[in-house]
Scaffold this motif. Sequence first.
Motif, PDB file in Angstrom:
ATOM      1  N   ASP A   1       3.942   3.093   8.687  1.00  0.00           N
ATOM      2  CA  ASP A   1       3.568   4.465   8.305  1.00  0.00           C
ATOM      3  C   ASP A   1       2.284   4.438   7.492  1.00  0.00           C
ATOM      4  O   ASP A   1       2.297   4.607   6.265  1.00  0.00           O
ATOM      5  CB  ASP A   1       4.707   5.118   7.537  1.00  0.00           C
ATOM      6  N   MET A   2       1.163   4.252   8.159  1.00  0.00           N
ATOM      7  CA  MET A   2      -0.118   4.063   7.496  1.00  0.00           C
ATOM      8  C   MET A   2      -1.101   5.202   7.764  1.00  0.00           C
ATOM      9  O   MET A   2      -2.295   5.056   7.519  1.00  0.00           O
ATOM     10  CB  MET A   2      -0.742   2.741   7.947  1.00  0.00           C
TER      11      MET A   2
ATOM     12  N   HIS B   1       6.314  -3.249  11.043  1.00  0.00           N
ATOM     13  CA  HIS B   1       6.051  -4.448  11.849  1.00  0.00           C
ATOM     14  C   HIS B   1       5.156  -5.393  11.058  1.00  0.00           C
ATOM     15  O   HIS B   1       4.189  -4.965  10.430  1.00  0.00           O
ATOM     16  CB  HIS B   1       5.371  -4.072  13.172  1.00  0.00           C
ATOM     17  N   ALA B   2       5.515  -6.673  11.083  1.00  0.00           N
ATOM     18  CA  ALA B   2       4.698  -7.696  10.425  1.00  0.00           C
ATOM     19  C   ALA B   2       4.394  -8.803  11.421  1.00  0.00           C
ATOM     20  O   ALA B   2       5.287  -9.282  12.122  1.00  0.00           O
ATOM     21  CB  ALA B   2       5.423  -8.269   9.216  1.00  0.00           C
ATOM     22  N   ARG B   3       3.158  -9.182  11.466  1.00  0.00           N
ATOM     23  CA  ARG B   3       2.725 -10.289  12.329  1.00  0.00           C
ATOM     24  C   ARG B   3       2.197 -11.391  11.430  1.00  0.00           C
ATOM     25  O   ARG B   3       1.264 -11.183  10.650  1.00  0.00           O
ATOM     26  CB  ARG B   3       1.632  -9.824  13.292  1.00  0.00           C
ATOM     27  N   VAL B   4       2.791 -12.577  11.541  1.00  0.00           N
ATOM     28  CA  VAL B   4       2.369 -13.731  10.743  1.00  0.00           C
ATOM     29  C   VAL B   4       1.998 -14.859  11.687  1.00  0.00           C
ATOM     30  O   VAL B   4       2.841 -15.326  12.459  1.00  0.00           O
ATOM     31  CB  VAL B   4       3.482 -14.185   9.774  1.00  0.00           C
TER      32      VAL B   4
ATOM     33  N   VAL C   1       8.684  -6.736   5.999  1.00  0.00           N
ATOM     34  CA  VAL C   1       9.324  -5.550   6.572  1.00  0.00           C
ATOM     35  C   VAL C   1      10.498  -5.096   5.717  1.00  0.00           C
ATOM     36  O   VAL C   1      10.679  -3.899   5.462  1.00  0.00           O
ATOM     37  CB  VAL C   1       9.785  -5.828   8.022  1.00  0.00           C
ATOM     38  N   ASP C   2      11.295  -6.047   5.237  1.00  0.00           N
ATOM     39  CA  ASP C   2      12.490  -5.695   4.468  1.00  0.00           C
ATOM     40  C   ASP C   2      12.155  -5.169   3.070  1.00  0.00           C
ATOM     41  O   ASP C   2      12.914  -4.374   2.499  1.00  0.00           O
ATOM     42  CB  ASP C   2      13.418  -6.906   4.330  1.00  0.00           C
ATOM     43  N   SER C   3      11.040  -5.597   2.506  1.00  0.00           N
ATOM     44  CA  SER C   3      10.731  -5.244   1.117  1.00  0.00           C
ATOM     45  C   SER C   3       9.818  -4.031   0.990  1.00  0.00           C
ATOM     46  O   SER C   3       9.717  -3.453  -0.105  1.00  0.00           O
ATOM     47  CB  SER C   3      10.092  -6.438   0.396  1.00  0.00           C
ATOM     48  N   GLN C   4       9.164  -3.612   2.079  1.00  0.00           N
ATOM     49  CA  GLN C   4       8.217  -2.509   2.016  1.00  0.00           C
ATOM     50  C   GLN C   4       8.668  -1.370   2.926  1.00  0.00           C
ATOM     51  O   GLN C   4       8.650  -1.506   4.156  1.00  0.00           O
ATOM     52  CB  GLN C   4       6.817  -2.982   2.430  1.00  0.00           C
ATOM     53  N   PRO C   5       9.078  -0.228   2.355  1.00  0.00           N
ATOM     54  CA  PRO C   5       9.609   0.876   3.172  1.00  0.00           C
ATOM     55  C   PRO C   5       8.650   1.373   4.247  1.00  0.00           C
ATOM     56  O   PRO C   5       9.089   1.813   5.318  1.00  0.00           O
ATOM     57  CB  PRO C   5       9.885   1.967   2.132  1.00  0.00           C
TER      58      PRO C   5
ATOM     59  N   ALA D   1       1.319   3.624   0.329  1.00  0.00           N
ATOM     60  CA  ALA D   1       2.101   2.830   1.286  1.00  0.00           C
ATOM     61  C   ALA D   1       1.487   1.463   1.544  1.00  0.00           C
ATOM     62  O   ALA D   1       2.032   0.682   2.329  1.00  0.00           O
ATOM     63  CB  ALA D   1       2.230   3.588   2.608  1.00  0.00           C
ATOM     64  N   VAL D   2       0.378   1.163   0.872  1.00  0.00           N
ATOM     65  CA  VAL D   2      -0.374  -0.053   1.175  1.00  0.00           C
ATOM     66  C   VAL D   2       0.000  -1.181   0.216  1.00  0.00           C
ATOM     67  O   VAL D   2      -0.199  -1.069  -0.998  1.00  0.00           O
ATOM     68  CB  VAL D   2      -1.886   0.216   1.090  1.00  0.00           C
ATOM     69  N   LEU D   3       0.571  -2.243   0.769  1.00  0.00           N
ATOM     70  CA  LEU D   3       0.746  -3.473  -0.001  1.00  0.00           C
ATOM     71  C   LEU D   3      -0.569  -4.228   0.091  1.00  0.00           C
ATOM     72  O   LEU D   3      -0.992  -4.618   1.186  1.00  0.00           O
ATOM     73  CB  LEU D   3       1.876  -4.318   0.580  1.00  0.00           C
ATOM     74  N   PRO D   4      -1.264  -4.459  -1.031  1.00  0.00           N
ATOM     75  CA  PRO D   4      -2.589  -5.074  -0.969  1.00  0.00           C
ATOM     76  C   PRO D   4      -2.594  -6.398  -0.212  1.00  0.00           C
ATOM     77  O   PRO D   4      -1.621  -7.165  -0.249  1.00  0.00           O
ATOM     78  CB  PRO D   4      -2.955  -5.282  -2.447  1.00  0.00           C
ATOM     79  N   THR D   5      -3.683  -6.654   0.457  1.00  0.00           N
ATOM     80  CA  THR D   5      -3.778  -7.941   1.162  1.00  0.00           C
ATOM     81  C   THR D   5      -3.740  -9.099   0.174  1.00  0.00           C
ATOM     82  O   THR D   5      -3.285 -10.192   0.516  1.00  0.00           O
ATOM     83  CB  THR D   5      -5.059  -8.014   2.006  1.00  0.00           C
TER      84      THR D   5
END
Length: 288
Positions: A40-41, A95-98, A87-91, A52-56
Amino acid sequence: MAVLGPNRYGKAETRVVRVTRHGDAHRIKDLTVSTALSGDMAEVHLSGDNSAVLPTDSQKNTVFAFAKKHGVGAVEDFALLLARHFVDSQPAIRHARVAVEEHAWERNGAFGHSFVRSGREVRTCVAQHDGTRSWVVSGLRDLVVLNTTNSEFWGFAKDEYTTLPETRDRVLATAVDVSWRHADAESPQDWDKSYEKARAALLAAFADTYSLSLQQTLYAMGTRVLAECPGVCEVRLSLPNRHHFLVDLAPFGLPNDGEVFFAADRPYGLIEGTVLREDAPDAGPAWE
Protein backbone atom coordinates in the motif's frame (compact mmCIF):
# COMPACT_ATOMS: atom_id res chain seq x y z
CA MET A 1 -5.15 11.28 -16.56
CA ALA A 2 -2.13 9.60 -14.93
CA VAL A 3 -2.43 6.65 -12.57
CA LEU A 4 0.19 4.95 -10.44
CA GLY A 5 1.29 1.57 -11.75
CA PRO A 6 3.28 -1.24 -10.10
CA ASN A 7 6.05 -0.01 -7.83
CA ARG A 8 8.47 -1.20 -5.18
CA TYR A 9 11.42 0.13 -3.23
CA GLY A 10 14.24 -1.29 -1.17
CA LYS A 11 17.94 -1.45 -0.35
CA ALA A 12 20.22 -2.79 -3.05
CA GLU A 13 23.42 -4.74 -2.50
CA THR A 14 23.97 -4.69 1.24
CA ARG A 15 27.31 -6.37 1.78
CA VAL A 16 27.43 -8.42 4.96
CA VAL A 17 30.11 -10.81 6.15
CA ARG A 18 29.19 -13.15 9.01
CA VAL A 19 32.02 -14.85 10.87
CA THR A 20 31.13 -17.80 13.12
CA ARG A 21 33.86 -18.61 15.61
CA HIS A 22 34.19 -22.12 17.04
CA GLY A 23 37.54 -22.06 18.78
CA ASP A 24 40.27 -21.83 16.17
CA ALA A 25 38.02 -23.16 13.39
CA HIS A 26 36.12 -20.21 11.95
CA ARG A 27 33.37 -20.23 9.33
CA ILE A 28 32.59 -17.35 7.01
CA LYS A 29 29.47 -16.43 5.02
CA ASP A 30 29.89 -13.52 2.63
CA LEU A 31 26.68 -12.17 1.09
CA THR A 32 25.28 -9.39 -1.05
CA VAL A 33 21.66 -8.86 -0.04
CA SER A 34 19.09 -6.79 -1.95
CA THR A 35 15.59 -6.14 -0.58
CA ALA A 36 12.53 -4.80 -2.39
CA LEU A 37 9.16 -4.13 -0.74
CA SER A 38 5.76 -3.38 -2.27
CA GLY A 39 2.21 -2.94 -1.00
CA ASP A 40 0.00 0.00 0.00
CA MET A 41 2.42 2.64 -1.25
CA ALA A 42 0.13 4.91 -3.23
CA GLU A 43 0.17 7.87 -0.84
CA VAL A 44 3.94 8.20 -0.67
CA HIS A 45 3.95 8.62 -4.46
CA LEU A 46 0.84 10.78 -4.72
CA SER A 47 1.13 13.05 -1.69
CA GLY A 48 4.53 12.37 -0.15
CA ASP A 49 3.02 10.74 2.96
CA ASN A 50 5.83 8.53 4.33
CA SER A 51 3.81 6.85 7.08
CA ALA A 52 3.78 3.48 5.26
CA VAL A 53 7.45 3.59 4.29
CA LEU A 54 9.98 1.49 6.18
CA PRO A 55 13.24 3.31 5.35
CA THR A 56 15.71 1.47 3.18
CA ASP A 57 18.30 2.16 5.87
CA SER A 58 16.15 0.13 8.29
CA GLN A 59 16.09 -2.71 5.77
CA LYS A 60 19.90 -2.64 5.65
CA ASN A 61 20.09 -2.66 9.45
CA THR A 62 17.71 -5.63 9.57
CA VAL A 63 20.09 -7.61 7.38
CA PHE A 64 22.96 -6.92 9.77
CA ALA A 65 20.88 -7.60 12.88
CA PHE A 66 19.47 -10.87 11.52
CA ALA A 67 22.98 -12.00 10.59
CA LYS A 68 23.85 -11.63 14.26
CA LYS A 69 20.61 -12.90 15.85
CA HIS A 70 19.91 -15.84 13.55
CA GLY A 71 23.28 -16.53 11.94
CA VAL A 72 23.55 -17.35 8.26
CA GLY A 73 23.07 -20.89 7.04
CA ALA A 74 21.65 -21.65 3.62
CA VAL A 75 21.09 -18.41 1.71
CA GLU A 76 17.53 -19.54 0.84
CA ASP A 77 16.70 -19.77 4.55
CA PHE A 78 18.19 -16.36 5.26
CA ALA A 79 16.31 -14.72 2.39
CA LEU A 80 13.02 -16.33 3.46
CA LEU A 81 13.56 -15.20 7.04
CA LEU A 82 14.02 -11.60 5.93
CA ALA A 83 11.13 -11.59 3.47
CA ARG A 84 8.71 -13.02 6.00
CA HIS A 85 9.85 -10.55 8.61
CA PHE A 86 9.22 -7.52 6.41
CA VAL A 87 5.72 -8.63 5.42
CA ASP A 88 4.72 -9.81 8.89
CA SER A 89 6.05 -6.75 10.73
CA GLN A 90 4.87 -3.97 8.39
CA PRO A 91 1.09 -3.57 7.86
CA ALA A 92 1.51 -1.73 4.56
CA ILE A 93 3.87 -4.27 3.01
CA ARG A 94 2.21 -6.94 0.89
CA HIS A 95 5.22 -8.37 -0.87
CA ALA A 96 8.94 -8.59 -0.10
CA ARG A 97 11.63 -9.64 -2.53
CA VAL A 98 15.03 -10.55 -1.08
CA ALA A 99 17.84 -11.45 -3.43
CA VAL A 100 21.04 -12.92 -2.01
CA GLU A 101 24.33 -13.59 -3.70
CA GLU A 102 26.83 -15.73 -1.82
CA HIS A 103 30.52 -15.17 -2.38
CA ALA A 104 32.05 -18.52 -1.52
CA TRP A 105 35.30 -19.02 0.36
CA GLU A 106 37.49 -22.08 0.86
CA ARG A 107 39.79 -22.77 3.77
CA ASN A 108 43.41 -21.77 3.18
CA GLY A 109 45.18 -24.99 4.10
CA ALA A 110 45.00 -26.07 7.74
CA PHE A 111 44.58 -22.55 9.07
CA GLY A 112 41.23 -22.20 10.79
CA HIS A 113 41.10 -18.43 10.32
CA SER A 114 42.35 -18.05 6.75
CA PHE A 115 40.21 -18.30 3.61
CA VAL A 116 40.59 -18.12 -0.19
CA ARG A 117 37.75 -16.92 -2.41
CA SER A 118 36.38 -19.85 -4.40
CA GLY A 119 37.03 -19.72 -8.12
CA ARG A 120 40.48 -19.56 -9.60
CA GLU A 121 42.31 -16.32 -10.10
CA VAL A 122 43.49 -15.11 -13.53
CA ARG A 123 46.91 -16.42 -14.47
CA THR A 124 49.10 -13.96 -16.39
CA CYS A 125 52.32 -14.07 -18.37
CA VAL A 126 54.40 -11.66 -20.43
CA ALA A 127 57.14 -13.16 -22.60
CA GLN A 128 59.63 -11.06 -24.57
CA HIS A 129 62.47 -11.87 -26.92
CA ASP A 130 64.82 -9.57 -28.78
CA GLY A 131 66.56 -12.10 -31.02
CA THR A 132 69.31 -12.84 -28.55
CA ARG A 133 67.63 -12.92 -25.13
CA SER A 134 64.26 -13.77 -23.69
CA TRP A 135 62.41 -12.48 -20.64
CA VAL A 136 59.42 -14.04 -18.88
CA VAL A 137 57.25 -12.47 -16.20
CA SER A 138 54.58 -14.74 -14.74
CA GLY A 139 51.81 -13.73 -12.37
CA LEU A 140 48.21 -13.74 -11.30
CA ARG A 141 45.46 -11.29 -10.45
CA ASP A 142 42.24 -11.39 -8.45
CA LEU A 143 43.43 -13.96 -5.92
CA VAL A 144 41.03 -12.90 -3.14
CA VAL A 145 42.17 -13.87 0.36
CA LEU A 146 40.96 -13.03 3.86
CA ASN A 147 42.14 -13.57 7.44
CA THR A 148 39.52 -13.23 10.19
CA THR A 149 42.17 -12.52 12.85
CA ASN A 150 45.95 -12.20 13.39
CA SER A 151 45.99 -8.69 11.95
CA GLU A 152 46.48 -5.37 13.74
CA PHE A 153 46.92 -1.74 12.71
CA TRP A 154 48.06 0.80 15.28
CA GLY A 155 50.85 3.26 16.03
CA PHE A 156 50.34 5.05 12.71
CA ALA A 157 50.95 8.75 12.08
CA LYS A 158 48.06 11.05 12.95
CA ASP A 159 47.09 14.56 11.96
CA GLU A 160 44.07 16.83 12.36
CA TYR A 161 42.15 14.80 9.76
CA THR A 162 42.72 11.37 11.30
CA THR A 163 39.58 9.60 12.51
CA LEU A 164 40.60 5.96 12.03
CA PRO A 165 40.79 4.17 15.39
CA GLU A 166 43.69 1.89 16.19
CA THR A 167 42.90 -1.81 16.27
CA ARG A 168 44.58 -4.87 17.79
CA ASP A 169 42.37 -7.34 15.92
CA ARG A 170 40.86 -6.84 12.48
CA VAL A 171 39.77 -8.67 9.35
CA LEU A 172 42.49 -8.45 6.70
CA ALA A 173 41.39 -9.00 3.10
CA THR A 174 42.87 -8.26 -0.30
CA ALA A 175 42.74 -9.22 -3.98
CA VAL A 176 46.30 -10.15 -4.85
CA ASP A 177 47.71 -8.79 -8.12
CA VAL A 178 51.29 -10.03 -8.45
CA SER A 179 53.93 -10.64 -11.10
CA TRP A 180 57.24 -12.43 -10.71
CA ARG A 181 60.27 -12.30 -13.00
CA HIS A 182 62.22 -15.40 -13.86
CA ALA A 183 66.01 -15.07 -13.78
CA ASP A 184 66.45 -17.55 -16.61
CA ALA A 185 63.95 -17.63 -19.44
CA GLU A 186 66.23 -19.46 -21.84
CA SER A 187 66.43 -22.91 -20.23
CA PRO A 188 63.51 -25.35 -20.51
CA GLN A 189 61.49 -25.52 -17.28
CA ASP A 190 58.15 -26.58 -15.88
CA TRP A 191 56.23 -23.30 -15.91
CA ASP A 192 53.08 -24.90 -14.49
CA LYS A 193 54.96 -26.28 -11.50
CA SER A 194 56.66 -22.93 -10.98
CA TYR A 195 53.30 -21.18 -11.03
CA GLU A 196 51.76 -23.53 -8.47
CA LYS A 197 54.77 -23.18 -6.17
CA ALA A 198 54.60 -19.38 -6.33
CA ARG A 199 50.84 -19.39 -5.71
CA ALA A 200 51.22 -21.75 -2.75
CA ALA A 201 53.96 -19.54 -1.30
CA LEU A 202 51.76 -16.44 -1.56
CA LEU A 203 48.87 -18.18 0.19
CA ALA A 204 51.04 -19.63 2.95
CA ALA A 205 52.71 -16.30 3.69
CA PHE A 206 49.39 -14.50 3.81
CA ALA A 207 47.93 -17.06 6.20
CA ASP A 208 50.78 -17.51 8.67
CA THR A 209 52.11 -13.93 8.86
CA TYR A 210 50.90 -12.17 11.99
CA SER A 211 50.30 -8.84 10.30
CA LEU A 212 50.86 -5.43 11.86
CA SER A 213 50.28 -3.79 8.46
CA LEU A 214 49.42 -4.83 4.93
CA GLN A 215 52.86 -3.57 3.94
CA GLN A 216 54.43 -6.15 6.25
CA THR A 217 52.26 -8.86 4.71
CA LEU A 218 53.28 -7.76 1.21
CA TYR A 219 56.97 -8.11 2.06
CA ALA A 220 56.40 -11.51 3.67
CA MET A 221 54.55 -12.75 0.57
CA GLY A 222 57.27 -11.59 -1.81
CA THR A 223 60.01 -13.02 0.40
CA ARG A 224 58.24 -16.38 0.58
CA VAL A 225 58.02 -16.61 -3.22
CA LEU A 226 61.75 -15.95 -3.52
CA ALA A 227 62.50 -18.59 -0.87
CA GLU A 228 60.28 -21.26 -2.42
CA CYS A 229 61.04 -20.53 -6.08
CA PRO A 230 64.81 -20.34 -6.73
CA GLY A 231 64.27 -19.41 -10.37
CA VAL A 232 62.38 -16.22 -9.45
CA CYS A 233 64.47 -13.10 -8.92
CA GLU A 234 61.90 -10.32 -8.48
CA VAL A 235 58.32 -10.09 -7.25
CA ARG A 236 55.98 -7.12 -7.69
CA LEU A 237 52.76 -7.00 -5.68
CA SER A 238 49.70 -4.77 -5.67
CA LEU A 239 47.38 -5.34 -2.70
CA PRO A 240 44.16 -3.35 -2.33
CA ASN A 241 43.02 -3.28 1.29
CA ARG A 242 39.46 -4.60 1.23
CA HIS A 243 38.20 -2.95 4.39
CA HIS A 244 35.80 -4.78 6.71
CA PHE A 245 34.24 -2.47 9.28
CA LEU A 246 32.62 -3.77 12.46
CA VAL A 247 28.91 -2.88 12.36
CA ASP A 248 27.57 -0.98 15.39
CA LEU A 249 24.66 -3.13 16.58
CA ALA A 250 24.26 -1.29 19.90
CA PRO A 251 21.23 0.71 18.64
CA PHE A 252 19.42 -2.63 18.30
CA GLY A 253 20.49 -3.89 21.71
CA LEU A 254 22.88 -6.44 20.20
CA PRO A 255 26.55 -7.04 20.94
CA ASN A 256 29.02 -7.44 18.12
CA ASP A 257 32.08 -9.32 19.27
CA GLY A 258 33.87 -9.43 15.94
CA GLU A 259 31.03 -11.25 14.16
CA VAL A 260 29.18 -8.92 11.77
CA PHE A 261 31.06 -6.66 9.35
CA PHE A 262 30.32 -4.23 6.55
CA ALA A 263 32.54 -5.05 3.56
CA ALA A 264 33.41 -1.79 1.78
CA ASP A 265 34.69 -2.03 -1.79
CA ARG A 266 35.71 1.64 -2.16
CA PRO A 267 37.50 3.78 -1.42
CA TYR A 268 40.31 1.42 -0.52
CA GLY A 269 43.93 1.59 0.50
CA LEU A 270 46.31 0.34 -2.20
CA ILE A 271 49.62 -1.12 -1.07
CA GLU A 272 52.26 -1.78 -3.74
CA GLY A 273 55.84 -2.94 -3.53
CA THR A 274 58.69 -4.93 -5.01
CA VAL A 275 60.78 -7.66 -3.37
CA LEU A 276 63.90 -8.81 -5.21
CA ARG A 277 67.10 -10.76 -4.69
CA GLU A 278 70.22 -8.72 -4.00
CA ASP A 279 71.93 -10.43 -6.96
CA ALA A 280 68.95 -10.20 -9.32
CA PRO A 281 70.07 -9.90 -12.97
CA ASP A 282 69.21 -6.78 -14.90
CA ALA A 283 65.53 -6.71 -15.79
CA GLY A 284 66.05 -5.35 -19.29
CA PRO A 285 62.64 -4.86 -20.92
CA ALA A 286 60.99 -7.59 -18.80
CA TRP A 287 58.43 -5.27 -17.16
CA GLU A 288 57.61 -3.20 -20.23
